[in-house]
Every structure is written in structure tokens, then in C-alpha cells.
Design a protein around this motif. Structure first.
Motif, PDB file in Angstrom:
ATOM      1  N   THR A 344      89.506  51.145 100.672  1.00 26.24           N
ATOM      2  CA  THR A 344      90.362  51.502  99.546  1.00 26.24           C
ATOM      3  C   THR A 344      89.512  51.880  98.332  1.00 26.24           C
ATOM      4  OG1 THR A 344      92.119  50.080 100.386  1.00 26.24           O
ATOM      5  CG2 THR A 344      92.230  50.649  98.053  1.00 26.24           C
ATOM      6  N   THR A 345      88.432  51.162  98.120  1.00 26.98           N
ATOM      7  CA  THR A 345      87.548  51.475  96.988  1.00 26.98           C
ATOM      8  C   THR A 345      86.865  52.823  97.191  1.00 26.98           C
ATOM      9  OG1 THR A 345      87.212  49.110  96.632  1.00 26.98           O
ATOM     10  CG2 THR A 345      85.639  50.583  95.579  1.00 26.98           C
ATOM     11  N   MET A 346      86.630  53.189  98.456  1.00 30.22           N
ATOM     12  CA  MET A 346      86.042  54.505  98.732  1.00 30.22           C
ATOM     13  C   MET A 346      87.074  55.624  98.611  1.00 30.22           C
ATOM     14  SD  MET A 346      83.736  53.524 102.030  1.00 30.22           S
ATOM     15  CE  MET A 346      83.371  55.193 102.459  1.00 30.22           C
ATOM     16  N   GLY A 347      88.335  55.261  98.481  1.00 28.85           N
ATOM     17  CA  GLY A 347      89.395  56.271  98.305  1.00 28.85           C
ATOM     18  C   GLY A 347      89.794  56.976  99.592  1.00 28.85           C
ATOM     19  N   VAL A 397      80.177  57.819 107.608  1.00 23.58           N
ATOM     20  CA  VAL A 397      80.864  56.538 107.706  1.00 23.58           C
ATOM     21  C   VAL A 397      81.830  56.567 108.886  1.00 23.58           C
ATOM     22  CG1 VAL A 397      81.972  54.711 106.345  1.00 23.58           C
ATOM     23  CG2 VAL A 397      80.832  56.588 105.171  1.00 23.58           C
ATOM     24  N   LEU A 398      81.874  55.485 109.648  1.00 24.17           N
ATOM     25  CA  LEU A 398      82.716  55.453 110.852  1.00 24.17           C
ATOM     26  C   LEU A 398      83.478  54.135 110.943  1.00 24.17           C
ATOM     27  CD1 LEU A 398      79.514  56.336 111.680  1.00 24.17           C
ATOM     28  CD2 LEU A 398      80.750  57.163 113.676  1.00 24.17           C
ATOM     29  N   LEU A 399      84.745  54.232 111.254  1.00 26.23           N
ATOM     30  CA  LEU A 399      85.536  53.033 111.515  1.00 26.23           C
ATOM     31  C   LEU A 399      85.809  52.982 113.016  1.00 26.23           C
ATOM     32  CD1 LEU A 399      87.095  50.555 110.401  1.00 26.23           C
ATOM     33  CD2 LEU A 399      89.084  52.045 110.161  1.00 26.23           C
ATOM     34  N   ASP A 400      85.396  51.909 113.643  1.00 21.50           N
ATOM     35  CA  ASP A 400      85.476  51.805 115.099  1.00 21.50           C
ATOM     36  C   ASP A 400      84.914  53.061 115.764  1.00 21.50           C
ATOM     37  OD1 ASP A 400      86.416  49.213 115.189  1.00 21.50           O
ATOM     38  OD2 ASP A 400      88.515  49.830 115.096  1.00 21.50           O
ATOM     39  N   LEU A 405      86.266  61.645 107.013  1.00 20.47           N
ATOM     40  CA  LEU A 405      85.863  62.436 105.857  1.00 20.47           C
ATOM     41  C   LEU A 405      86.181  61.670 104.577  1.00 20.47           C
ATOM     42  CD1 LEU A 405      84.827  65.368 105.188  1.00 20.47           C
ATOM     43  CD2 LEU A 405      87.231  65.930 104.809  1.00 20.47           C
ATOM     44  N   ILE A 406      85.203  61.590 103.698  1.00 19.19           N
ATOM     45  CA  ILE A 406      85.458  60.989 102.388  1.00 19.19           C
ATOM     46  C   ILE A 406      85.942  62.111 101.477  1.00 19.19           C
ATOM     47  CG2 ILE A 406      84.381  59.813 100.426  1.00 19.19           C
ATOM     48  CD1 ILE A 406      82.260  58.848 102.570  1.00 19.19           C
ATOM     49  N   PRO A 407      87.127  61.962 100.855  1.00 20.00           N
ATOM     50  CA  PRO A 407      87.633  63.052 100.012  1.00 20.00           C
ATOM     51  C   PRO A 407      86.599  63.435  98.959  1.00 20.00           C
ATOM     52  CG  PRO A 407      89.296  61.321 100.262  1.00 20.00           C
ATOM     53  CD  PRO A 407      88.039  60.802 100.886  1.00 20.00           C
ATOM     54  N   GLY A 408      86.291  64.721  98.893  1.00 19.61           N
ATOM     55  CA  GLY A 408      85.267  65.201  97.955  1.00 19.61           C
ATOM     56  C   GLY A 408      83.989  65.610  98.669  1.00 19.61           C
ATOM     57  N   CYS A 409      83.770  65.079  99.889  1.00 19.80           N
ATOM     58  CA  CYS A 409      82.589  65.461 100.658  1.00 19.80           C
ATOM     59  C   CYS A 409      82.906  66.729 101.455  1.00 19.80           C
ATOM     60  CB  CYS A 409      82.178  64.359 101.639  1.00 19.80           C
ATOM     61  SG  CYS A 409      81.622  62.855 100.830  1.00 19.80           S
ATOM     62  N   ASP A 410      81.854  67.513 101.752  1.00 15.95           N
ATOM     63  CA  ASP A 410      82.068  68.766 102.479  1.00 15.95           C
ATOM     64  C   ASP A 410      82.247  68.555 103.976  1.00 15.95           C
ATOM     65  OD1 ASP A 410      81.894  70.141 100.127  1.00 15.95           O
ATOM     66  OD2 ASP A 410      79.708  70.383 100.293  1.00 15.95           O
TER      67      ASP A 410
END
Ligand code: NAG
Ligand code: NAG
Ligand code: NAG
Ligand code: NAG
Ligand code: NAG
Length: 438
Positions: A344-347, A397-400, A405-410
Motif C-alpha cells: 500500500t505504501t508503494m501505491g 518487485v514480485l509477489l509470490d 508494475l509500480i505505477p510511474g515505472c516504465d
């Protein structure tokens, strides 16, 4: 009385696994596969939890994996104390209900609350095995050294035992003890007021305004209780002649009781048969409403509470890349709350609409991101740090093991400086000030 429920099956993907016989026993029948494969609970299907045929990851062009940061959730456990109290109440209410005669009694012991079960020891062990296989090149030749591979857990038996199990999966056969050549490892536990893994407990403002005295949550529960849970409680009370009628608050605990009978005893015939597939999902939504409010986007404080972990992550990466630290892996075992707050903190993982009590059943079915949809027992959140030619640094970053994609990253491989820019003033946040109360 008529039984209109049968038509509901068609809305479920794997409808073969649910059957309902209105004339014989007035209950629903679920298979283990149905419940696991639809991710209705925290339990991960065995085919992924215990997978052995793990392929090594491929690296982006001209890049080398330099560092891993991991936050995992502990393995499967016994129910918590509060659930056990509800199960005691359910035992009394269903004592004379004939369809419940083989399972109405609460088998869960208060003295075992929150402890790992056997499967819960295996899950993190396999996560360790899988880490070695997936990151084969990275781990190759790494000899355990507490300065190089750091293990940490919160101060609970379930996370402590899980980090031990993980380390065995990762390093066993490479140590010096006994026939199995076990590798003893050093791990630290963080205090209960730790602001990186137990950030919610460490935050007085969170406790006083989000976890307790939360008007928004009370209102959500009130709406959901009367609009959605009450009709289910009424249906169950009428069908099984429960008098006085079942309080709607017990409906989500029927779901939870079913979850723990499956988790601990591998049985699907206890409590689950009381709920139709639709009621199942609606009962689970109660818990997702709760988690959304207390650890995710339901409250703006949760969008910052993961900042201390992320600050340590950034420092850990930069210290290593600057040559000031030999740590290549920072492996931590904590809780679903920890993981969900960091996300959540990473958005990331925001649904198109808020997780609320007003959603229609169709909308609830389509929610992509809720605690139950995202997180398993022993879920892993990996941060991979790459160094590429031209001194470019990338993070993925990976969950399981599913990259996101982190919003804002290409792309899923995000440029390090971009990642830091997105986190902004969350890096170096003033936790004490943020959490001061009143
Ligand atoms: C169950 O039946 C017993 C014996 O008939 C009775 O004493 C008890 O009150 C009943 N309990 C409930 C919850 O109906
Ligand atoms: C959390 O908040 C509740 C309700 O205000 C309070 O009773 C409790 O003492 C608080 N706990 C901590 C650790 O501050
Ligand atoms: C439903 O509304 C009533 C008041 O009309 C309230 O007393 C009750 O707690 C609500 N039920 C639930 C389950 O929230
Ligand atoms: C659970 O029960 C099923 C049969 O219903 C069996 O196939 C499976 O191996 C059991 N799993 C465990 C972990 O005991
Ligand atoms: C290197 O790390 C040590 C220990 O974490 C710290 O005290 C020191 O300030 C760091 N030095 C630099 C140049 O970053």
C-alpha cells in the motif's frame, strides 16, 4: 419452501466441484480443489506451494542480480484467539443442528492460538528451496555468513519458526551439522515496537484511529451487516431451525471456521456446507473490508506506514552498491499486515473502485486486489536489485514470484532513481511524528 440456489452455480468458474442436494441434506458440498484453486482462503494450492520444478529466472540484458530483499509471511497456522472464541459460540449455537453433528464442536485449543501447523513449517522450507532454484546463479557459491545473508523475524513463534524453516530450505546440505549437513544460522527478532515489520503495532496513531475507534470501518460493518450478512443469517436460521436466529456477525466466522478445518484437518465437510458459493464470497468480503480499512487504502495513514521498511531497503541497496556493506540478501519473516502495508505504501494494487460495503456481488467478484486475493500463508514479496552495464541500477518487485508494475515505472524492471522518486518523502520519513497521538 423452494431452493433457488442451484442456478448460482453457473456463475462459478469451476462449477463441477460444488453440488447441492436440496432434498437430502440441505447443504453444499465443496472439494478441496475448488476451495484452493479459487483462492478462497489463505491456503496456497500444493502444486505451487510445494513445487520443485522451478526454473531459474532470466536476467535483463547485460545485467547482474546483485541483491535480494525479501519479506515473507509465516506459514499456515492455527486460528487466533479471537476466532477461537467465536468458534466456541458457534459450537453452542449449532449443538442441536443435525447437519452439524459431526463437526459442530470446536477442536481448536486456545493454548495453540497463532502457532504454526505442520504445513506451516513446510511452506517456508519450500520457499527456501524455491529461492535457491529460482535464483540459482545468485546463490551459487554463496557460503552462509551472517554479514552477507541477514535473517530476521518479528518476535512471534510462527515467524521465528518460519525463518528457520526457510533457511533450511536455502542452505541445507551446505553446512556442517549432522548427516544432512545442516547450516545453523543467526537470526534476529525485531521488538514488538519495531517500525519496519511491526509498523502497525509501533504506531500509536494507527492503533488509536485506524485499528480502534475507526468510524469509517464501523459504518462499513454496519452497512454490510444489515444489507448483506443479515439475509444470509436469516436464510441459515430458517433452514436449520436456529432459535434465537443467528446473529449476522457469525456469518463471516462460519467462513473462517471452514477455512481452519480445511487448513488444519484437511476437511471440507465442516462449516463450509452451510454456505452457498455466493454466500462464501460474500462472507469473505467482510474480512476484505476489514483489511482494506485497517492495513490498506481505506485509511491514508496506511499509505505511509511501510515507509521505514522501504527506507531500510533503499539504504541497504545503496550501502551495498557503494561498497560499504557486504550484505547481498536481507530475508525477513513477518505478517500479512506487513506485506499489505508495504504494498500500500508503494501505491500498488489499487482496484478501480474502493473495497466497500456497497459493492454489488458482481463487483465483489471482480475485485482484483484484496487481502484474500493477494496473500497466502507464506506469501513472498521479493525485491530484486540489478546492476547493469553503464552503472544503471534496476529494481523488480514480485509477489509470490509474479512481477508487478509500480505505477510511474516504465516496466517491471524499474530504474532505481525512478523508484526512489516515486517513493519520494516516504524515504527517510519521520515515523515518530507521523505516529504521535493525539
Ligand atoms: C439443545 O438441546 C438440548 C436438549 O434438548 C437443550 O437443553 C439445549 O438448550 C439446546 N440448545 C440449543 C442451543 O438449542
Ligand atoms: C490501542 O487503542 C485502544 C483503544 O483506544 C487502547 O485501549 C489500547 O490501550 C491501545 N493500545 C496501545 C498499545 O496503545
Ligand atoms: C443492523 O442495524 C441495526 C440497527 O438498525 C443495528 O443495531 C445492528 O447492529 C446492525 N447489524 C449489524 C450486523 O451490523
Ligand atoms: C487431503 O485430503 C485429500 C483427499 O480428500 C488427499 O488427497 C490429500 O492428500 C490430503 N492432503 C493432506 C495434506 O493431507
Ligand atoms: C558505512 O556503513 C557504516 C555502518 O553501517 C556506517 O557507520 C558508515 O557511516 C557508512 N559509511 C559510508 C561512507 O556510507
Amino acid at each position: 419452501m423452494t431452493f433457488p440456489y442451484r442456478i448460482l452455480y453457473t456463475v462459478f468458474i469451476i462449477n463441477l466441484f460444488v453440488s447441492y442436494n436440496p432434498t437430502l441434506c440441505k447443504t453444499y458440498k465443496y472439494t478441496r480443489e475448488y476451495l484452493l484453486n479459487n483462492h478462497l482462503f489463505y491456503l496456497e494450492p500444493p502444486q505451487t506451494a510445494f513445487a520443485q520444478d522451478i526454473k531459474p529466472i532470466s536476467y535483463p540484458d547485460k545485467c547482474d542480480l546483485k541483491q535480494l530483499h525479501l519479506v515473507t509471511r509465516h506459514g499456515s497456522r492455527y486460528p487466533d484467539a479471537n476466532s477461537i472464541l467465536f468458534f466456541d459460540e458457534l459450537e453452542k449455537i449449532f449443538a442441536n443442528v443435525s447437519v452439524a453433528k459431526n463437526w459442530y464442536k470446536n477442536p481448536f485449543l486456545m493454548r495453540q492460538n497463532y502457532q504454526l501447523i505442520k504445513r506451516g513449517e513446510l511452506e517456508p522450507y519450500f520457499d527456501g528451496l524455491q529461492s535457491r532454484k529460482r535464483y540459482a546463479k545468485f546463490w551459487d557459491g554463496v557460503k552462509y555468513d551472517p554479514e552477507v545473508v541477514k535473517f530476521q523475524s518479528t518476535q512471534t513463534s510462527r515467524t521465528g519458526a518460519s525463518i528457520m524453516a526457510f533457511s533450511e530450505g536455502l542452505f541445507n546440505g551446505k553446512g556442517s551439522l549432522d548427516n544432512c549437513k545442516s547450516q545453523p544460522i543467526y537470526y534476529t527478532t525485531t521488538p514488538n515496537q519495531d517500525d519496519t515489520l511491526f509498523m502497525f503495532l509501533a504506531c500509536r496513531r494507527w492503533n488509536e484511529t485506524v485499528f480502534s475507534n475507526n468510524k469509517v470501518l464501523d459504518e462499513q460493518f454496519y452497512i454490510y451487516g444489515n444489507k448483506t450478512l443479515a439475509p444470509i443469517a436469516k436464510r441459515i436460521s430458517e433452514e436449520y431451525n436456529i432459535s434465537p436466529p443467528l446473529d449476522p456477525i457469525f456469518v463471516p466466522h462460519i467462513f473462517n471456521n471452514c477455512q481452519f478445518w480445511l487448513t488444519v484437518y484437511n476437511r471440507t465437510d465442516a462449516w463450509c456446507p452451510l454456505l452457498s458459493p455466493k454466500e462464501f464470497l460474500l462472507s469473505r468480503h467482510y474480512w476484505d473490508l476489514f483489511y482494506y480499512q485497517i492495513v490498506s487504502y481505506g485509511n491514508p495513514l496506511n499509505e505511509r506506514l511501510g515507509c521505514r521498511y522501504l527506507t531500510q531497503l533503499v539504504n541497504g541497496v545503496e550501502d551495498h552498491l557503494n561498497g560499504n556493506s557486504s550484505m547481498i540478501a536481507d530475508l525477513r519473516n513477518a505478517h500479512s499486515f506487513t506485506i499489505y502495508m508495504i504494498l500500500t505504501t508503494m501505491g500498488v494494487f489499487k482496484n478501480k473502485y474502493p473495497v466497500s460495503a456497497d459493492l454489488t456481488y458482481e463487483q465483489i467478484k471482480e475485485l482484483e486486489y484484496t487481502e484474500y486475493r493477494l496473500i497466502h500463508w507464506s506469501s513472498t514479496l521479493y525485491f530484486e536489485i540489478y546492476k547493469c552495464s553503464g552503472d544503471t541500477v534496476l529494481i523488480r518487485v514480485l509477489l509470490d514470484f509474479k512481477p508487478f508494475l509500480i505505477p510511474g515505472c516504465d516496466s517491471e524492471y524499474c530504474e532505481w532513481n525512478k523508484f526512489k522518486e516515486i517513493l519520494g518523502d516516504k524515504i527517510g520519513c519521520d515515523f515518530e511524528k507521523m505516529c504521535a497521538y493525539p
